[in-house]
Design a protein around this motif. Structure first.
Motif, PDB file in Angstrom:
ATOM      1  N   TYR A   1       3.182  -8.965   3.812  1.00  0.00           N
ATOM      2  CA  TYR A   1       2.910  -7.597   4.240  1.00  0.00           C
ATOM      3  C   TYR A   1       4.210  -6.838   4.482  1.00  0.00           C
TER       4      TYR A   1
ATOM      5  N   GLY B   1     -12.378   2.174  10.225  1.00  0.00           N
ATOM      6  CA  GLY B   1     -12.125   1.694   8.873  1.00  0.00           C
ATOM      7  C   GLY B   1     -10.992   2.378   8.136  1.00  0.00           C
ATOM      8  N   TRP B   2     -10.092   3.054   8.877  1.00  0.00           N
ATOM      9  CA  TRP B   2      -8.940   3.694   8.242  1.00  0.00           C
ATOM     10  C   TRP B   2      -7.652   3.170   8.879  1.00  0.00           C
TER      11      TRP B   2
ATOM     12  N   THR C   1      -2.519   0.916   6.414  1.00  0.00           N
ATOM     13  CA  THR C   1      -2.303   0.637   4.994  1.00  0.00           C
ATOM     14  C   THR C   1      -3.158   1.541   4.111  1.00  0.00           C
ATOM     15  N   ARG C   2      -4.404   1.749   4.498  1.00  0.00           N
ATOM     16  CA  ARG C   2      -5.290   2.607   3.709  1.00  0.00           C
ATOM     17  C   ARG C   2      -4.850   4.069   3.770  1.00  0.00           C
ATOM     18  N   LEU C   3      -4.447   4.526   4.948  1.00  0.00           N
ATOM     19  CA  LEU C   3      -3.977   5.906   5.091  1.00  0.00           C
ATOM     20  C   LEU C   3      -2.720   6.147   4.258  1.00  0.00           C
TER      21      LEU C   3
ATOM     22  N   ALA D   1      -1.869   4.507   1.537  1.00  0.00           N
ATOM     23  CA  ALA D   1      -2.243   4.478   0.120  1.00  0.00           C
ATOM     24  C   ALA D   1      -2.765   5.827  -0.354  1.00  0.00           C
ATOM     25  N   TRP D   2      -3.472   6.542   0.507  1.00  0.00           N
ATOM     26  CA  TRP D   2      -4.006   7.854   0.141  1.00  0.00           C
ATOM     27  C   TRP D   2      -2.996   8.975   0.383  1.00  0.00           C
TER      28      TRP D   2
ATOM     29  N   ILE E   1       1.127  -0.536  -4.113  1.00  0.00           N
ATOM     30  CA  ILE E   1      -0.266  -0.701  -4.487  1.00  0.00           C
ATOM     31  C   ILE E   1      -0.498  -1.944  -5.333  1.00  0.00           C
TER      32      ILE E   1
ATOM     33  N   ASN F   1      -1.175  -7.299  -2.905  1.00  0.00           N
ATOM     34  CA  ASN F   1      -2.378  -7.463  -2.082  1.00  0.00           C
ATOM     35  C   ASN F   1      -2.010  -8.225  -0.815  1.00  0.00           C
TER      36      ASN F   1
ATOM     37  N   ASP G   1      -2.568  -7.833   3.788  1.00  0.00           N
ATOM     38  CA  ASP G   1      -2.954  -7.047   4.954  1.00  0.00           C
ATOM     39  C   ASP G   1      -2.047  -7.378   6.127  1.00  0.00           C
TER      40      ASP G   1
END
Length: 423
Positions: A229, A296-297, A300-302, A304-305, A414, A417, A419
């Motif tokens: 990570y 659920g945000w 890492t997800r934030l 990525a977007w 991206i 993989n 977390d």
């Protein structure tokens, strides 16, 4: 507020603070971080004066601003060890004493070499301001408070950068830039007094039992560098986050003067609004980030977007050229602020016993990137000018190189993989 003690974390049992104590600790650390970021960003406002007084070219100005980050990066690895072993309070007070000396040395400098050496000393002196705070928060605050405190520390940093713009521009004709650094030295001393008074002493971890490994005494950074990570986040930290800080704290100012044609006062006003935008942005992140994490945000997800949006804004600023003023750079910094969520995410991906080393190692990557971007953009501007490009086109070409590096860093992010589950 108290956490259950597991064998994995038994060696670094959290000492949760009550709300009043936590607030006072936050304010004490925030005062020091305010001084740190004011000193970090002040070069952008002083750039016209220093360029004239010391006959600086773009690469010299970039090196001078980057000297701060060179000193900052140089202390990060030993800093992580010292924070885990001695605790935030003791370490930051020693470091801030160097910052006071750096302010006094900068005010007395009579040559570019003297200025550069003082900037390096300043960077070393404030190198613990954010990491000491985050290491303490990792032990003293629960997770929602930790996420909020991280964003609000960055908000305080934006307030320091805000103070480095118009207030500095207004003060310079009254007292001069040299006397200004005496005032900054006094502010650092006041922040040291607040930390000495309000921050609790570090509780030394107990000796390990036969059933509990001595996690707090794990040597070196091997566990940090092995983390998938950490490696996933590192290129983004170096190029995207480091480059954003380099633009916010230096290159937005010269762009406004040399490309957009602003006056020094107009440039300082633009920097003021850029940093005001960042202050509001980090305040907002502090409010919404705990809610987003629960729904659920995660960081890492934030990221990525959010990063593609910042890259699109950067490309638009480059294409617009002289039409890009402070609103364009403010939008770039605001959209890049999502990278500020990476730091607590990395810290929480490691045991509390490794928090100081994990945070300092990540900070090293960020500020090495800032140094490379600040100096590198100056070198590129001069190099493209030497090839015959006009001044505006040279800035555009240099920023295009930075954009390509940032796109490559996002591509790596991206593609991996991983977390941030606890290591």
């Amino acid at each position: 507020m108290n956490e259950a003690v597991t064998p994995k974390d038994a060696i670094a049992l959290p000492d949760r603070l009550n709300a009043k104590s936590a607030t006072l600790v936050f304010l004490a650390f925030a005062a020091a971080y305010f001084c740190s970021t004011l000193l970090r960003a002040i070069t952008a406002t002083l750039a016209p004066v220093l360029t004239q007084e010391f006959s600086l070219q773009a690469q010299g100005l970039g090196l001078l601003a980057g000297g701060y980050f060179l000193g900052f990066a140089a202390v990060q690895l030993p800093l992580g060890h010292w924070l885990d072993r001695h605790g935030p309070k003791r370490v930051i007070l020693w470091f801030l004493s160097l910052a006071v000396l750096g302010c006094l040395a900068f005010s007395a400098a009579g040559s570019f070499t003297g200025l550069l050496m003082a900037r390096v000393l300043l960077g070393m002196g404030v190198g613990a301001c954010l990491m000491a705070a985050l290491t303490g928060y990792r032990r003293w605050f629960d997770t929602p408070a930790l996420l909020r405190a991280n964003s609000w520390m960055l908000m305080t940093g934006s307030l320091g950068m805000l103070a480095s713009t118009l207030p500095v521009q207004w003060l310079m004709p009254l007292i001069g830039w040299r006397a200004l650094f005496w005032c900054l030295a006094a502010l650092v001393v006041l922040s040291m007094a607040a930390i000495a008074w309000l921050v609790p002493r570090w509780r030394v971890a107990p000796a390990a039992s036969p059933s509990t490994p001595a996690l707090s005494h794990e040597a070196g950074y091997a566990a940090i560098w092995r983390s998938r990570y950490f490696r996933k986040m590192a290129p983004l930290a170096f190029f995207n986050y480091g480059g954003m800080v380099a633009i916010q704290t230096l290159w937005a100012g010269p762009w406004m003067v040399r490309v957009a044609g602003d006056t020094p006062l107009e440039s300082a006003t633009g920097l003021f609004w850029i940093n005001a935008s960042m202050l509001v942005t980090f305040w907002s992140w502090g409010l919404v980030n705990p809610y987003l994490a629960r729904n659920g945000w995660p960081a890492t997800r934030l990221i990525a977007w959010g990063v593609p949006l910042s890259l699109a804004v950067l490309a638009g600023n480059i294409l617009a050229g002289s039409a890009t003023g402070w609103p364009g750079w403010a939008l770039f910094c605001v959209t890049s602020s999502v990278m500020g969520l990476a730091q607590p995410a990395v810290g929480m991906s490691f045991r509390a016993a490794l928090a100081g080393r994990a945070l300092s190692a990540f900070n090293l990557v960020i500020f090495a990137g800032v140094f490379v971007a600040q100096w590198g953009l100056g070198l590129l501007v001069d190099a493209f000018s030497a090839l015959g490009l006009a001044q505006g086109a040279s800035f555009q070409a240099a920023m295009t190189v930075f954009l390509c590096c940032s796109i490559a860093a996002y591509g790596y992010f991206i593609s991996v993989n991983a977390d941030n589950s606890v290591q």
